[in-house]
Design an enzyme around this catalytic site. Structure first.
Site, PDB file in Angstrom:
ATOM      1  N   PRO A 107     -27.451   6.647 -34.038  1.00  0.00           N
ATOM      2  CG  PRO A 107     -25.531   8.285 -33.732  1.00  0.00           C
ATOM      3  CD  PRO A 107     -25.986   6.631 -33.844  1.00  0.00           C
ATOM      4  CG  ASP A 108     -31.850  12.107 -36.748  1.00  0.00           C
ATOM      5  OD1 ASP A 108     -31.040  12.095 -37.622  1.00  0.00           O
ATOM      6  OD2 ASP A 108     -32.793  12.539 -36.662  1.00  0.00           O
ATOM      7  CG  PHE A 109     -26.698  12.412 -39.797  1.00  0.00           C
ATOM      8  CD1 PHE A 109     -26.224  13.902 -40.263  1.00  0.00           C
ATOM      9  CD2 PHE A 109     -27.530  11.742 -40.428  1.00  0.00           C
ATOM     10  CE1 PHE A 109     -26.917  14.023 -41.520  1.00  0.00           C
ATOM     11  CE2 PHE A 109     -27.749  12.036 -41.655  1.00  0.00           C
ATOM     12  CZ  PHE A 109     -27.579  13.286 -42.292  1.00  0.00           C
ATOM     13  NE  ARG A 110     -31.633  14.147 -41.865  1.00  0.00           N
ATOM     14  CZ  ARG A 110     -31.896  12.986 -42.129  1.00  0.00           C
ATOM     15  NH1 ARG A 110     -31.841  12.304 -41.002  1.00  0.00           N
ATOM     16  NH2 ARG A 110     -31.690  12.436 -43.190  1.00  0.00           N
ATOM     17  CG  ASN A 181     -32.380   2.490 -42.776  1.00  0.00           C
ATOM     18  OD1 ASN A 181     -32.718   3.596 -42.631  1.00  0.00           O
ATOM     19  ND2 ASN A 181     -32.916   1.413 -41.999  1.00  0.00           N
ATOM     20  CG  ASP A 183     -27.968   0.885 -40.838  1.00  0.00           C
ATOM     21  OD1 ASP A 183     -28.447  -0.148 -41.465  1.00  0.00           O
ATOM     22  OD2 ASP A 183     -28.921   1.746 -40.490  1.00  0.00           O
ATOM     23  CG  HIS A 200     -31.850   6.737 -49.673  1.00  0.00           C
ATOM     24  ND1 HIS A 200     -32.155   7.275 -48.536  1.00  0.00           N
ATOM     25  CD2 HIS A 200     -32.652   6.823 -50.391  1.00  0.00           C
ATOM     26  CE1 HIS A 200     -33.272   7.898 -48.864  1.00  0.00           C
ATOM     27  NE2 HIS A 200     -33.588   7.584 -50.142  1.00  0.00           N
TER      28      HIS A 200
END
Ligand SMILES: [Zn+2]
Length: 377
Positions: A107-110, A181, A183, A200
């Site tokens: 999911p897009d945590f934002r 990403n 993840d 990142h």
């Protein structure tokens, strides 16, 4: 100092070499184990770079742009596929963003309403991005470790987009994959770490925030899974996975782009809005004659503002776009076998294998298909 850096770093005329020098000179002091001490000045520069061009692509050229389009005729997806299949492209650089993880269910945590964001609210996060701010982390590391628990290996599986890049690597045509990403799905898909630049950062390794002792990511797993903030046995400091936070310097590995991008003969960009710097500007770092293929929901970055004749955009659903490329390449069967073998390994605990060997210029795949051995040629 900061004022000078602000004016220099925000200049669109700054070359990659100049940037490298700037970071290098600011971060010349390294700890004995080779891992850089946190360098506030460089962190500030990195933050400035990230903030420049934020939100929209503000210019006709990116930070690293090497100029306008070539005079060749407009390429198509089929042209790219043909050249790739015929090994005319042997040094492919792939850039990927969050869009490649969405089909895996991350999911897009934002987004308010997404399970993860709601889950984080119990920690009184002032705003979503605070989870990646180092100052907030030092005061309250719990929200970040809640995210870490969510992203723990095993919760999500790589999808077709990740395995396509793995297949490029198996064919010997991948020069490097640059991903935004965190993840770890690229590693899980079997792309070797040395073929990756995780711009990142990564959960695969971690560092004590106090004494800088290094840890393997798996060392933290029991604490993370039980909701405990991992502490360093040596100094009792908080151990932080090597994810790049705002105000932190980029991984040294990121600067491989200085040699990778000038060597690239094809750039594939997938699932990114190309707005986070300095990652976004890398799209302009390949030579102007090099084709760039965008597979994305929308037209973004230089594809929207300063398109070259050699640029190709495959828009819409990302998985469908990559599948279209794979079909045009004639690699559909090989990719399916690769994914089936990996699926056996990842989900059934079967000691499956995939053996790939070159014979007469063709790749032979001996794979586990539906957990049965199958030979593809
Ligand atoms: Zn420590």
């Amino acid at each position: 100092m900061c004022g000078v850096m602000a004016s220099v770093a925000s200049s669109s005329l700054m070359s990659p070499v100049r940037l490298s020098w700037l970071f290098g000179s600011l971060c010349s002091r390294r700890s004995a184990n080779g891992f850089g001490r946190r360098c506030p000045a460089a962190g500030a520069a990195a933050a400035l770079l990230r903030q420049s061009h934020s939100g929209v692509w503000s210019g006709t050229r990116g930070l690293f742009s090497h100029g306008g389009g070539a005079s060749a005729e407009q390429l198509t997806l089929e042209d790219i596929a043909k050249n790739l299949r015929e090994q005319q492209y042997k040094r492919v650089v792939v850039m990927a963003g969050a869009g490649i993880s969405t089909p895996s269910g991350i999911p897009d945590f934002r987004s308010p309403g997404s399970g993860l964001y709601d889950n984080l609210q119990q920690y009184d996060l002032p705003y979503a991005e605070a989870i990646f701010q180092i100052g907030f982390f030092h005061r309250n590391p719990k929200p970040f470790f809640a995210l870490a628990k969510e992203l723990c290996p095993g919760n999500y599986q790589p999808n077709l987009t990740h395995y396509f890049v793995r297949l490029l690597h198996e064919k010997g045509q991948l020069l490097r994959m640059y991903t935004q990403n965190i993840d770890g799905l690229e590693r899980l898909a079997g792309i070797p770490p040395e073929m990756l630049v995780e711009a990142h950062g990564t959960f695969a390794t971690a560092t004590c925030t106090t004494c800088r002792r290094k840890y393997e990511g798996q060392d933290l797993r029991p604490d993370i899974m039980s909701g405990t903030v991992p502490k360093c046995p040596t100094c009792k400091g908080v151990v932080k996975p090597d994810i790049v936070f705002f105000e932190e310097e980029l991984p040294r590995h990121f600067f491989k782009y200085l040699t990778d991008f000038p060597l690239a003969d094809l750039l594939i960009i997938m699932g990114t809005s190309l707005v986070v710097e300095p990652f976004a500007s890398l799209a302009g770092a390949v030579r102007s004659s090099v084709p760039r293929l965008l597979i994305n929901r929308d037209l973004v970055g230089p594809f929207a503002s300063s398109r070259r004749n050699q640029d190709v955009a495959q828009l819409g659903d990302l998985v469908s776009g990559v599948q279209a490329l794979v079909d045009a390449l004639g690699w559909t069967q090989e990719l399916e076998a690769l994914m089936s073998a990996a699926s056996c390994n990842n989900t059934r605990g079967v000691s499956g294998f995939l053996h790939i060997t070159a014979e007469g210029g063709r790749l032979l795949f001996i794979a586990l298909k539906d957990c049965r051995i199958r030979l593809l040629s």
